[in-house]
Write an enzyme that holds these catalytic residues in place. Structure first.
Site, PDB file in Angstrom:
ATOM      1  CB  THR A   6       3.329  -5.476   1.858  1.00 37.41           C
ATOM      2  OG1 THR A   6       3.068  -4.088   1.856  1.00 37.41           O
ATOM      3  CG2 THR A   6       4.554  -5.796   2.692  1.00 37.41           C
ATOM      4  CE  LYS A  39       0.345  -4.372  -1.492  1.00 37.25           C
ATOM      5  NZ  LYS A  39      -0.770  -3.479  -1.183  1.00 37.25           N
ATOM      6  CG  ASN A  68      -3.712  -7.856  -0.830  1.00 38.86           C
ATOM      7  OD1 ASN A  68      -4.397  -8.680  -1.437  1.00 38.86           O
ATOM      8  ND2 ASN A  68      -4.146  -7.226   0.239  1.00 38.86           N
ATOM      9  CG  ASP A 104      -4.605  -3.892  -0.793  1.00 42.65           C
ATOM     10  OD1 ASP A 104      -4.583  -4.287   0.384  1.00 42.65           O
ATOM     11  OD2 ASP A 104      -3.594  -3.819  -1.510  1.00 42.65           O
ATOM     12  CB  ALA A 119      -4.483   8.353 -10.787  1.00 40.59           C
ATOM     13  N   GLY A 120      -2.777   6.345  -8.205  1.00 38.98           N
ATOM     14  CA  GLY A 120      -1.665   5.403  -8.040  1.00 38.98           C
ATOM     15  C   GLY A 120      -2.167   3.992  -7.776  1.00 38.98           C
ATOM     16  CG  LEU A 139      -7.272   4.400   1.112  1.00 38.54           C
ATOM     17  CD1 LEU A 139      -8.642   4.942   0.786  1.00 38.54           C
ATOM     18  CD2 LEU A 139      -6.535   4.071  -0.158  1.00 38.54           C
ATOM     19  CE1 TYR A 175      -2.820   1.557   7.507  1.00 38.12           C
ATOM     20  CE2 TYR A 175      -1.944   1.792   9.719  1.00 38.12           C
ATOM     21  CZ  TYR A 175      -1.919   1.192   8.481  1.00 38.12           C
ATOM     22  OH  TYR A 175      -0.991   0.216   8.226  1.00 38.12           O
TER      23      TYR A 175
HETATM   24  P1  ATR Z   1       0.055   4.395  -3.825  1.00 40.27           P
HETATM   25  O1  ATR Z   1       0.398   2.988  -4.164  1.00 40.27           O
HETATM   26  O2  ATR Z   1       0.040   4.670  -2.347  1.00 40.27           O
HETATM   27  O3  ATR Z   1      -1.198   4.847  -4.487  1.00 40.27           O
HETATM   28  P2  ATR Z   1       1.598   5.788  -5.823  1.00 40.27           P
HETATM   29  O4  ATR Z   1       1.293   4.719  -6.800  1.00 40.27           O
HETATM   30  O5  ATR Z   1       2.973   6.341  -5.762  1.00 40.27           O
HETATM   31  O6  ATR Z   1       1.271   5.300  -4.341  1.00 40.27           O
HETATM   32  O7  ATR Z   1       0.544   7.009  -6.064  1.00 40.27           O
HETATM   33  C1  ATR Z   1       0.535   8.153  -5.289  1.00 40.27           C
HETATM   34  C2  ATR Z   1      -0.676   9.023  -5.644  1.00 40.27           C
HETATM   35  O8  ATR Z   1      -0.708  10.141  -4.761  1.00 40.27           O
HETATM   36  C3  ATR Z   1      -0.612   9.603  -7.038  1.00 40.27           C
HETATM   37  O9  ATR Z   1      -1.918   9.792  -7.522  1.00 40.27           O
HETATM   38  C4  ATR Z   1       0.069  10.952  -6.796  1.00 40.27           C
HETATM   39  O10 ATR Z   1      -0.187  11.933  -7.782  1.00 40.27           O
HETATM   40  P3  ATR Z   1       0.706  11.993  -9.148  1.00 40.27           P
HETATM   41  O11 ATR Z   1       0.184  10.906 -10.025  1.00 40.27           O
HETATM   42  O12 ATR Z   1       0.441  13.353  -9.690  1.00 40.27           O
HETATM   43  O13 ATR Z   1       2.142  11.798  -8.724  1.00 40.27           O
HETATM   44  C5  ATR Z   1      -0.568  11.347  -5.499  1.00 40.27           C
HETATM   45  N1  ATR Z   1       0.248  12.287  -4.721  1.00 40.27           N
HETATM   46  C6  ATR Z   1       1.340  11.985  -3.984  1.00 40.27           C
HETATM   47  N2  ATR Z   1       1.835  13.109  -3.404  1.00 40.27           N
HETATM   48  C7  ATR Z   1       1.026  14.139  -3.782  1.00 40.27           C
HETATM   49  C8  ATR Z   1       0.987  15.528  -3.497  1.00 40.27           C
HETATM   50  N3  ATR Z   1       1.889  16.114  -2.707  1.00 40.27           N
HETATM   51  N4  ATR Z   1      -0.013  16.272  -4.047  1.00 40.27           N
HETATM   52  C9  ATR Z   1      -0.948  15.697  -4.836  1.00 40.27           C
HETATM   53  N5  ATR Z   1      -0.964  14.385  -5.140  1.00 40.27           N
HETATM   54  C10 ATR Z   1       0.005  13.598  -4.625  1.00 40.27           C
END
Ligand code: ATR
Length: 289
Positions: free
Chosen positions: A74, A78, A99, A114, A140-141, A231, A233
């Site tokens: 985790t 990862k 993972n 995942d 898109a993260g 997603l 929880y």
């Molecule tokens: P994870 O692994 O949980 O997906 P991440 O890779 O940091 O975490 O991605 C977080 C995602 O949540 C991204 O799509 C982010 O949008 P940005 O690419 O614009 O940063 C989105 N996100 C996080 N906080 C947000 C907020 N307050 N409003 C809108 N989108 C958010």
């Protein structure tokens, strides 16, 4: 997945499993997997292992030396763990993150359960099929990446990624074009895109504890009666889900994804059916204890 009914053979008569990460103290994986081992009648133990990034290689070698059967990976390891794998399953290769690791006769095989776990949970709990559906993913993260991969294997009619940063949605869509009809846009297109949606999935942290009054899209753009999945929880029911219920939507929370990513990992390690309901009960009970 092909499940053989024969239990994988442990080196020591006892299956050693664990999870490496940092932080790891609050992980629900040990309680979930120890319950699963007990329920399945398998001798073994699953331990939380706090590993700093600079000790990742030593930790992996240590687990091999101590005859671990496998382990979960985790945050923050990862992606970095990829370089220590002898073999990568297609899921890990496409997603670019691991993972779950199976140690097979000293060889490290990396999987990513995942996204596939999420889809199995969605299909068990909310939709009969994803094939032919219009699916919208918000975010898109890293989490979105695994889910987009697994959703495309189900052959939806279209998959649209909406993100605050439009370029990241476009890039993610481009990476997976080879698997299906996938496009990425700015979250500003939500009204137009959601009008066609059958299934909406939030992968962002918007609405997570302690910001439980927030939603990733305006509820007024969500059509009546579609499937809405989150997603997150914690809380078990986000505001997105509560508000969607008021629009007669079928809702699906994030707990199932956690349980099923674990169930699929368990099956990769042991080759026996994971006791999913006991695993879910164990995680739920640990929230209140
Ligand atoms: P994870 O692994 O949980 O997906 P991440 O890779 O940091 O975490 O991605 C977080 C995602 O949540 C991204 O799509 C982010 O949008 P940005 O690419 O614009 O940063 C989105 N996100 C996080 N906080 C947000 C907020 N307050 N409003 C809108 N989108 C958010």
């Amino acid at each position: 997945m092909n499940l053989t009914t024969e239990l994988a053979r442990p080196v020591s008569g006892y299956y050693l499993l664990g999870v490496i990460g940092n932080p790891i103290a609050h992980s629900k994986s040990p309680v979930m997997h120890n319950t699963a081992l007990q329920e399945a009648g398998v001798q073994g133990a699953y331990v939380p292992l706090h590993v700093e990034p600079e000790h990742l290689q030593a930790a992996v070698m240590g687990m091999k030396a101590m005859n671990f059967r496998g382990f979960n990976v985790t945050i923050p390891h990862k992606v970095d763990i990829l370089s220590y794998m002898d073999e990568l399953d297609e899921s890990a290769r496409f997603i670019g993150a691991v993972n779950t690791v199976v140690i097979e006769q000293g060889r490290l095989i990396g999987y990513n359960t995942d996204g596939v776990g999420y889809v199995r949970s969605l299909k068990e709990e909310a939709v009969s099929t994803i094939e032919g559906k219009h699916v919208v993913v918000i975010g898109a993260g890293g989490a979105a990446r695994g889910i987009v991969y697994a959703l495309l294997l189900e052959r939806p009619q279209s998959l649209t990624i909406l993100n605050r940063t439009a370029e990241k949605a476009e890039e993610l869509a481009k990476d997976f074009k080879v698997l299906g009809n996938v496009n990425g846009y700015s979250i500003d297109s939500a009204e137009q895109v959601l009008a066609q949606a059958d299934i909406l999935i939030n992968t962002t942290s918007v609405g997570m504890h302690p910001h439980t009054d927030q939603t990733p899209v305006s509820i007024q753009h969500i059509p009546e009666g579609i499937v809405v999945s989150d997603l997150i929880y914690n809380p078990l029911e986000t505001k997105l889900l509560t508000d969607s219920k008021h629009k007669n939507c079928i809702t699906h929370g994030g707990l199932g994804m956690f349980v099923y990513q674990g169930a699929i990992a368990f099956e990769h390690w042991l080759h026996v059916q994971a006791p999913v309901e006991a695993m879910r009960r164990a995680v739920l009970a640990s929230f209140t204890s």
